[in-house]
Each structure stands twice: as structure tokens, then as C-alpha cells.
Scaffold this motif. Structure first.
Motif, mmCIF file in Angstrom:
data_model
loop_
_atom_site.group_PDB
_atom_site.id
_atom_site.type_symbol
_atom_site.label_atom_id
_atom_site.label_comp_id
_atom_site.label_asym_id
_atom_site.label_seq_id
_atom_site.Cartn_x
_atom_site.Cartn_y
_atom_site.Cartn_z
ATOM 1 N N LEU A 179 6.719 13.444 74.736
ATOM 2 C CA LEU A 179 7.480 13.361 73.486
ATOM 3 C C LEU A 179 6.837 12.352 72.542
ATOM 4 O O LEU A 179 6.655 12.631 71.341
ATOM 5 C CB LEU A 179 8.928 12.964 73.774
ATOM 6 N N ALA A 203 4.906 13.594 69.157
ATOM 7 C CA ALA A 203 5.469 13.110 67.896
ATOM 8 C C ALA A 203 4.413 12.373 67.090
ATOM 9 O O ALA A 203 4.284 12.572 65.866
ATOM 10 C CB ALA A 203 6.670 12.204 68.164
ATOM 11 N N LEU A 223 9.785 16.958 64.066
ATOM 12 C CA LEU A 223 10.434 16.340 65.222
ATOM 13 C C LEU A 223 10.920 17.397 66.210
ATOM 14 O O LEU A 223 10.853 17.193 67.429
ATOM 15 C CB LEU A 223 11.592 15.457 64.763
ATOM 16 N N ALA A 224 11.409 18.521 65.693
ATOM 17 C CA ALA A 224 11.812 19.619 66.585
ATOM 18 C C ALA A 224 10.604 20.167 67.334
ATOM 19 O O ALA A 224 10.698 20.531 68.513
ATOM 20 C CB ALA A 224 12.488 20.722 65.779
ATOM 21 N N LEU A 244 9.830 17.824 70.153
ATOM 22 C CA LEU A 244 10.787 18.037 71.237
ATOM 23 C C LEU A 244 10.421 19.270 72.050
ATOM 24 O O LEU A 244 10.516 19.271 73.285
ATOM 25 C CB LEU A 244 12.197 18.173 70.668
ATOM 26 N N SER A 245 9.973 20.319 71.370
ATOM 27 C CA SER A 245 9.585 21.537 72.081
ATOM 28 C C SER A 245 8.395 21.283 72.997
ATOM 29 O O SER A 245 8.296 21.862 74.084
ATOM 30 C CB SER A 245 9.249 22.658 71.085
ATOM 31 N N ALA A 255 7.709 18.386 74.522
ATOM 32 C CA ALA A 255 8.210 17.650 75.684
ATOM 33 C C ALA A 255 8.925 18.577 76.655
ATOM 34 O O ALA A 255 8.759 18.475 77.875
ATOM 35 C CB ALA A 255 9.136 16.527 75.229
ATOM 36 N N VAL A 256 9.722 19.500 76.124
ATOM 37 C CA VAL A 256 10.422 20.453 76.988
ATOM 38 C C VAL A 256 9.431 21.355 77.706
ATOM 39 O O VAL A 256 9.582 21.649 78.896
ATOM 40 C CB VAL A 256 11.435 21.282 76.169
ATOM 41 N N LEU A 309 19.051 24.425 70.072
ATOM 42 C CA LEU A 309 18.731 23.226 70.837
ATOM 43 C C LEU A 309 19.166 23.374 72.294
ATOM 44 O O LEU A 309 18.429 22.994 73.217
ATOM 45 C CB LEU A 309 19.408 22.011 70.202
ATOM 46 N N ILE A 369 16.751 23.233 75.652
ATOM 47 C CA ILE A 369 17.019 22.348 76.788
ATOM 48 C C ILE A 369 17.183 23.155 78.067
ATOM 49 O O ILE A 369 16.752 22.734 79.151
ATOM 50 C CB ILE A 369 18.269 21.494 76.511
#
Length: 254
Positions: free
Chosen positions: A109, A113, A147-148, A151-152, A154-155, A231, A235
Motif C-alpha cells: 500500500l 501510493a 488512492l483507490a 488500495l487495489s 495492496a489487495v 469497496l 476487500i
């Protein structure tokens, strides 16, 4: 738990593959600069053009690079026998996998980022007031999508970690991640209506614009999810992969 997290952090930063994965992701900044300079040269010659945003166009490079990091975080230990040593020190396999997930998720993440924000900001500074299409909104207005996207990434790294634990194979883990990113979305496009748009809305590549409420999500038509639902789906990908990895890890010897 703190000692387990510290141990996982030490292992992750001490292996060469982590540096290579982060370095490959960081190439996005260089490619973004080159792309923006090229687009700027075209705009100077033609007046104005519409070009893809570099942080979006090169996002798959960041996603795949750091998803590979997630896969290798578990499969490299399985291959050299270090996982057996780790399980001897931390017999509770769920705790060990959770610690790996926390470290991998945090590192990917932060790295994604940093890379994506740098690419986004530098490309806009180079573009200036030229009409390039991707810079027609304010600098801060595009940050939710960036930012989204981070996050994607990191997921996806957590998906790679979970699938690596489940398959016990680096190749199978990477293939699974690549399939989620590229193969399944292509298959969904050939489904009959309205299933094509409904299935497309829950595909990993399409979740980022929906989470950010980006106007690009309108391409999905009636299949667009509200940001909170998109979201949750994102997750769920990571949670499902980690659950599968835990169930296999619990039943098998390292």
C-alpha cells in the motif's frame, strides 16, 4: 504478535525479490514521465489531444509487480524450507499468515501510493495548462482515484499471498493473479446482456473507478456499483484468497 510482525518485516525486506518487485513498480514513474513528454510534444504540434492518464495506463505494471511480491512472500519460504522453521516458532498458522498479510499489505500500500501519487503529480506538472484530456480536472480532484488504485494494488498483493499459500506454487499464484486482472474481465465481456455489465462491475480492474466515483465508471452502464459496494467487493477478493490460503496451510505440512 509484535515479535511475529517484526520477524515478517525483517524477512520481507531482506530478500532480493522485494527490491526487484518495488523497483519494477517504480518504473511506472519513469514510463509516466516519458509518456507525458510524448503526449506534450503531440499537443504542442496539434493544439490539443485526449490521452490516457499515465497512472491509469501503467497501473497494471504496479499491480502485477507487487502482486508477485505477495506470492513470493509465501512461496519462496515454502520452497527453501523456511516456512517450516517459521511454523515451528509460531505454531498457530493463522497468526503467521495474518502477520504476513499485515506486512505485505502495508508495504505494498505504501509503495503503490508513493509510485502512483508521484506519477500522477509529475505528469500534471509536466502537462501544465496544455489540453491533454487527463488533466482537465483539478489536481486534488483526481486523488481519490489514485488512492483507490493504490488500495487495489495492496489487495492484489494479499490475493497473491493467499493464492500462493493455497497453491504452494509461484507460477500458479502469479497465473491466478494475472487471470483475475486480465483473463476473467475479457471473458465477462462476452456474456449475454445484462450479465456482461453485472459481472464486469465486480471484476477487479473495474472496481477502482467505481470506488472513487469516477466518471469512467459510467462505461459499465447499469452495472455500476456504489462506492461502498465496490469497496466491499474489493476487500472480499483479498479476504477470500487469504481464507483459502489459511485453510490449505492449516491442513498441509509446510
Amino acid at each position: 504478535m509484535r515479535a511475529v510482525l517484526a520477524s515478517e518485516w525483517l524477512k520481507l525486506r531482506s530478500v532480493g525479490s522485494t527490491g526487484y518487485a518495488v523497483g519494477a513498480a517504480a518504473l511506472t514513474i519513469v514510463l509516466g514521465i516519458v509518456w507525458t513528454l510524448y503526449v506534450v510534444s503531440l499537443a504542442d504540434a496539434r493544439g490539443s489531444i485526449r490521452a490516457a492518464a499515465p497512472e491509469e495506463g501503467f497501473l497494471p505494471l504496479v499491480q502485477v509487480s507487487l502482486a508477485v511480491l505477495g506470492v513470493l512472500a509465501i512461496t519462496s519460504e515454502q520452497a527453501d524450507g523456511m516456512l517450516r522453521t517459521s511454523l515451528a516458532a509460531v505454531p498457530r498458522r493463522g497468526r503467521l499468515l495474518f502477520a504476513k498479510a499485515a506486512v505485505v499489505g502495508g508495504v505494498t500500500l505504501a509503495a503503490s501510493a508513493a509510485v502512483l501519487i508521484a506519477t500522477y503529480t509529475i505528469s500534471r506538472l509536466i502537462a501544465g495548462d496544455r489540453a491533454l484530456g487527463f488533466n482537465d480536472i483539478g489536481l486534488l480532484d483526481g486523488l481519490p482515484t489514485v488512492l483507490a488504485s493504490a488500495l487495489s494494488v495492496a489487495v492484489l498483493a494479499l490475493v497473491g499471498l493467499g493464492l500462493g499459500a493455497a497453491t504452494r506454487s509461484t507460477a500458479a499464484g502469479i497465473f491466478s493473479v494475472v487471470s483475475l486482472l486480465f483473463v476473467l474481465p475479457s471473458v465477462a465481456a462476452y456474456l449475454p446482456a445484462p450479465w456482461n455489465t453485472r459481472v464486469a462491475s465486480i471484476m477487479l480492474p473495474n472496481l477502482v473507478p467505481q470506488i472513487a466515483g469516477d466518471r469512467l465508471s459510467r462505461r459499465l452502464g447499469d452495472g455500476v456499483l456504489p462506492p461502498w459496494a465496490a469497496l466491499l467487493v474489493l476487500i472480499a477478493y483479498g479476504a477470500a484468497a487469504l481464507l483459502a490460503g489459511y485453510l490449505v496451510l492449516r491442513r498441509r505440512d509446510a
